[in-house]
Design a protein around this motif. Structure first.
Motif, mmCIF file in Angstrom:
data_model
loop_
_atom_site.group_PDB
_atom_site.id
_atom_site.type_symbol
_atom_site.label_atom_id
_atom_site.label_comp_id
_atom_site.label_asym_id
_atom_site.label_seq_id
_atom_site.Cartn_x
_atom_site.Cartn_y
_atom_site.Cartn_z
ATOM 1 N N VAL A 73 -2.725 72.601 46.781
ATOM 2 C CA VAL A 73 -2.278 73.858 46.106
ATOM 3 C C VAL A 73 -1.671 74.746 47.042
ATOM 4 C CG1 VAL A 73 -2.953 75.679 44.756
ATOM 5 C CG2 VAL A 73 -3.887 73.351 44.160
ATOM 6 N N LEU A 74 -0.463 75.066 46.748
ATOM 7 C CA LEU A 74 0.086 75.935 47.883
ATOM 8 C C LEU A 74 0.375 77.578 47.142
ATOM 9 C CD1 LEU A 74 3.172 73.893 48.604
ATOM 10 C CD2 LEU A 74 1.375 74.445 49.943
ATOM 11 N N ARG A 75 -0.034 78.378 47.980
ATOM 12 C CA ARG A 75 0.064 79.849 47.492
ATOM 13 C C ARG A 75 1.150 80.353 48.569
ATOM 14 N NH1 ARG A 75 -3.789 83.797 44.957
ATOM 15 N NH2 ARG A 75 -3.524 85.731 45.852
ATOM 16 N N GLY A 76 2.208 80.627 47.941
ATOM 17 C CA GLY A 76 3.227 80.931 48.822
ATOM 18 C C GLY A 76 4.174 79.842 49.206
ATOM 19 N N ASP A 77 5.367 79.821 49.894
ATOM 20 C CA ASP A 77 6.226 78.818 49.850
ATOM 21 C C ASP A 77 6.364 78.330 51.206
ATOM 22 O OD1 ASP A 77 8.102 76.726 49.776
ATOM 23 O OD2 ASP A 77 9.603 77.999 48.336
ATOM 24 N N PRO A 78 6.032 77.431 51.808
ATOM 25 C CA PRO A 78 6.310 76.926 53.289
ATOM 26 C C PRO A 78 7.666 76.635 53.771
ATOM 27 C CG PRO A 78 5.060 74.904 52.039
ATOM 28 C CD PRO A 78 5.142 76.189 51.141
ATOM 29 N N ARG A 79 8.335 76.356 52.552
ATOM 30 C CA ARG A 79 9.830 75.945 53.012
ATOM 31 C C ARG A 79 10.823 77.187 53.405
ATOM 32 N NH1 ARG A 79 11.002 73.160 47.150
ATOM 33 N NH2 ARG A 79 9.758 75.018 46.730
ATOM 34 N N CYS A 113 -2.165 76.569 52.198
ATOM 35 C CA CYS A 113 -2.234 75.398 51.426
ATOM 36 C C CYS A 113 -3.858 75.119 51.229
ATOM 37 C CB CYS A 113 -1.511 74.376 52.280
ATOM 38 S SG CYS A 113 -1.658 72.487 51.720
ATOM 39 N N PHE A 114 -4.265 74.782 50.162
ATOM 40 C CA PHE A 114 -5.633 74.341 49.801
ATOM 41 C C PHE A 114 -5.589 73.173 49.441
ATOM 42 C CE2 PHE A 114 -4.853 78.908 48.346
ATOM 43 C CZ PHE A 114 -5.748 79.409 49.302
ATOM 44 N N ALA A 148 -8.709 74.435 53.712
ATOM 45 C CA ALA A 148 -7.376 75.320 53.527
ATOM 46 C C ALA A 148 -6.680 75.461 54.922
ATOM 47 C CB ALA A 148 -7.753 76.633 53.006
ATOM 48 N N ASP A 149 -5.307 75.479 54.865
ATOM 49 C CA ASP A 149 -4.408 75.942 56.261
ATOM 50 C C ASP A 149 -3.817 77.087 55.684
ATOM 51 O OD1 ASP A 149 -5.045 73.074 57.161
ATOM 52 O OD2 ASP A 149 -3.093 72.541 56.880
#
Ligand SMILES: Cc1cc2nc3c(=O)[nH]c(=O)nc-3n(C[C@H](O)[C@H](O)[C@H](O)COP(=O)(O)OP(=O)(O)OC[C@H]3O[C@@H](n4cnc5c(N)ncnc54)[C@H](O)[C@@H]3O)c2cc1C
Ligand code: FES
Lengths: 106, 413
Positions: free
Chosen positions: B343-349, B356-357, B367-368
């Motif tokens: 599950v992403l919170r915010g956008d790594p792109r 990243c959970f 979580a990272d």
């Protein structure tokens, strides 16, 4: 130079001498104060150095930074005077400072 | 508690905590700390970060000050332990002496995995594990302009970032098809790939390394496809192997790490192990683990100290890790191995801040968090308490994280 008192959750107190510029985390770990781990070495990365500043001293230490808030506010034991000990540097103005430790570090 | 002598082999993160823990737990006897490096225990993580970038020295990085060891009556001795005789309860040192122990704790850590290719021993080729390595790298750096980093794990990528800070040209070579492949989800690998390229690193994944070339000193790295990448500095970061030989030769059980139980005991009641060299059974993740991080060294050392002092403690704290590269502060809670959903919170792109959970069977396991201290502390707590936060709410940046900690929520599908 001066002294800072760390009080453990169970009430045991440790009076520790400091030289200016040392962080409270370094002081605690180098003096064997239990309950402060300092896993990250003082980078505000781990949150294992949570202390609560005595009310009488909050004006002298000032409030915590945003960075500290982000870390500490998730702790169930977060108090208004909570700080990360690694971000709090001992100096002449803090001679006599008293802080207490939470029951658990996160 | 009988007051005898605790002998500790290896002077680093685990042993620094062990010395404190033994005294806090009431150990009144002798503590002899034997390490083969010249320094008292120092912080290893900055070796690839502040130290490599020239922003700190080893003396700044002592885990506890020399006065601590004096006050706590810990005797430090620089020597290498060459043999354990469990019947006699003694260890042999490389200076010819034999020392007796009542309790023996192995904190021997790990060493860099050697790169088995021609030229790996040329001048200018370094690994990165201890202060001597950083010193040697610094000497090469006095004249080096082009660096090749072999291996895109955390240490390799941190080294690349520190070298870029110093203005050195950097090529990173990775055999796997993405950076950090062993430890993170593809979305995180893609993020670090992008950032390193943005910072000017020539990053190549899926490439084999055939040889390191040069006469006396390195001049380049030959790839498996024949291309030569010019270099006057090579840093090899292809993982570590645990230092288990002492234990193995003494007949202790070893399997990718010295085997210990939940209390840090080996199968000999007088011998314990902690840190990177130890393999233990983790109750939370339900499998045997050998971890390579400071938090694990600290937790295992605390456990061994408590056990030696007759207290009942098991290895239980949630492992966590961090990595600093450029302006990125990555904090990792828990272990993502075996996850089946992220599950992403915010956008790594885009940008440089997100979390990243990792979930396994609906349970939050790791979580990272990149520049997201709050998400990190949230995760430490949520994983520690065994919570399974609602995934849709977690992904929504509008959801206050604290609200997800309240109810012992059931997993929503
Ligand atoms: C460059 C780098 C960056 C890192 N970054 C991070 C990070 O950001 N976060 C994190 O959590 N972890 C990080 N780590 C990992 C972390 O440093 C290790 O997990 C930690 O050092 C383990 O501590 P330890 O006490 O188990 O063993 P070690 O630190 O490996 O120390 C073992 C010591 O024992 C000595 N020794 C071995 N055998 C003998 C013998 N027979 N006789 C005498 N002495 C002996 C060794 O020389 C060494 O000094 C990093 C490691 C490196 C190298
Ligand atoms: S020592 Fe890690 S946050 Fe203070």
């Amino acid at each position: 130079m001066g002294t800072i008192t760390f009080t453990e959750y169970d009430g045991t107190s440790h009076e520790v001498e400091f030289a200016d510029g040392e962080s409270l985390m370094e002081l605690a770990t180098s003096n064997g104060v239990p309950g402060i781990d300092g896993d990250c070495g003082g980078e505000a990365s781990c949150g294992t150095c949570h202390v609560i500043v005595d009310d009488a001293w909050i004006a002298a230490t000032g409030p915590r930074s945003d960075e500290e808030s982000q870390m500490i506010e998730m702790s169930p034991e977060c108090a208004p005077n909570s700080r990360l000990a690694c971000q709090l540097k001992a100096c002449a103005g803090l001679d006599g400072l008293k802080v207490r430790l939470p029951e658990f570090q996160m | 508690m009988d007051a005898g002598r605790v002998v500790i082999v290896g002077a680093s993160h685990a042993s620094a905590q062990l010395c404190a823990g033994l005294r806090q737990g009431g150990w009144a006897g002798e503590i002899l700390l034997i390490g083969d490096e010249p320094s008292l225990p120092y912080q290893r993580p900055p070796l690839s970060k502040a130290l490599l970038a020239g922003e700190a020295t080893v003396a700044d990085l002592l885990i506890r000050k020399p006065e601590f060891y004096e006050k706590e009556r810990v005797v430090f001795r620089q020597a290498r332990v060459t043999l354990i005789d469990r019947e006699a309860a003694t260890v042999d040192l490389d200076d010819g002496e034999t020392v007796g122990y009542d309790r023996l704790v192995l904190c021997t850590g790990a060493r860099p995995r050697p790169l088995d290719i021609p030229g790996a021993d040329l001048a200018g080729v370094h690994c990165l594990r201890d202060a001597a390595d950083t010193d040697a790298i610094q000497r090469t750096l006095a004249t080096a302009r082009r660096a090749v980093v072999i291996g895109a794990g955390y240490i390799g990528l941190e080294a690349a970032a520190s070298l870029r800070k110093l203005g050195v040209d950097v090529t990173v070579l990775e055999a796997a098809d993405r950076v950090l492949q062993r430890v993170t989800a593809p979305a995180i690998s893609a993020f670090y790939d992008r950032v390193h390229r943005e910072e000017g690193v020539d990053l190549r994944v899926g490439v084999g390394v055939a040889a390191i070339e040069g006469d006396a000193a390195v001049t380049g790295v030959r790839l498996a496809d024949g291309e030569l990448v010019a270099a006057d500095l090579v840093i090899v970061g292809v993982g570590v192997v645990p230092n288990v030989e002492l234990a193995q030769d003494a007949g202790l059980a070893v399997d990718n790490g010295i085997l210990v139980d939940a209390h840090g005991r080996t199968d000999d009641p007088a011998v314990f192990a902690a840190g990177d060299c130890a393999s233990y059974f983790d109750a939370r993740y339900d499998r045997r683990l050998r971890l390579e991080c400071v938090s694990n060294a600290v937790e295992q050392a605390k456990t061994v100290a408590a056990t030696i002092c007759g207290k009942d403690k098991t290895i239980s704290a949630l492992p966590w890790f961090w990595s600093d590269q450029y302006d990125l502060k990555l904090q990792i809670a828990g272990l993502s191995t075996g996850y089946d959903e992220i599950v992403l919170r915010g956008d790594p792109r885009t940008g440089r801040s997100f979390a990243c959970f990792y979930f396994a069977e609906g349970r939050l396991v790791a979580a990272d968090c990149v520049n997201r201290a709050q998400e990190f502390m949230f995760s430490k707590r949520a994983i520690g308490e065994g919570l399974s936060p609602d995934r849709a709410l977690l992904a929504d940046p509008e959801t206050p994280l604290v609200s997800l900690l309240r109810a012992p929520s059931v997993s929503a599908g």
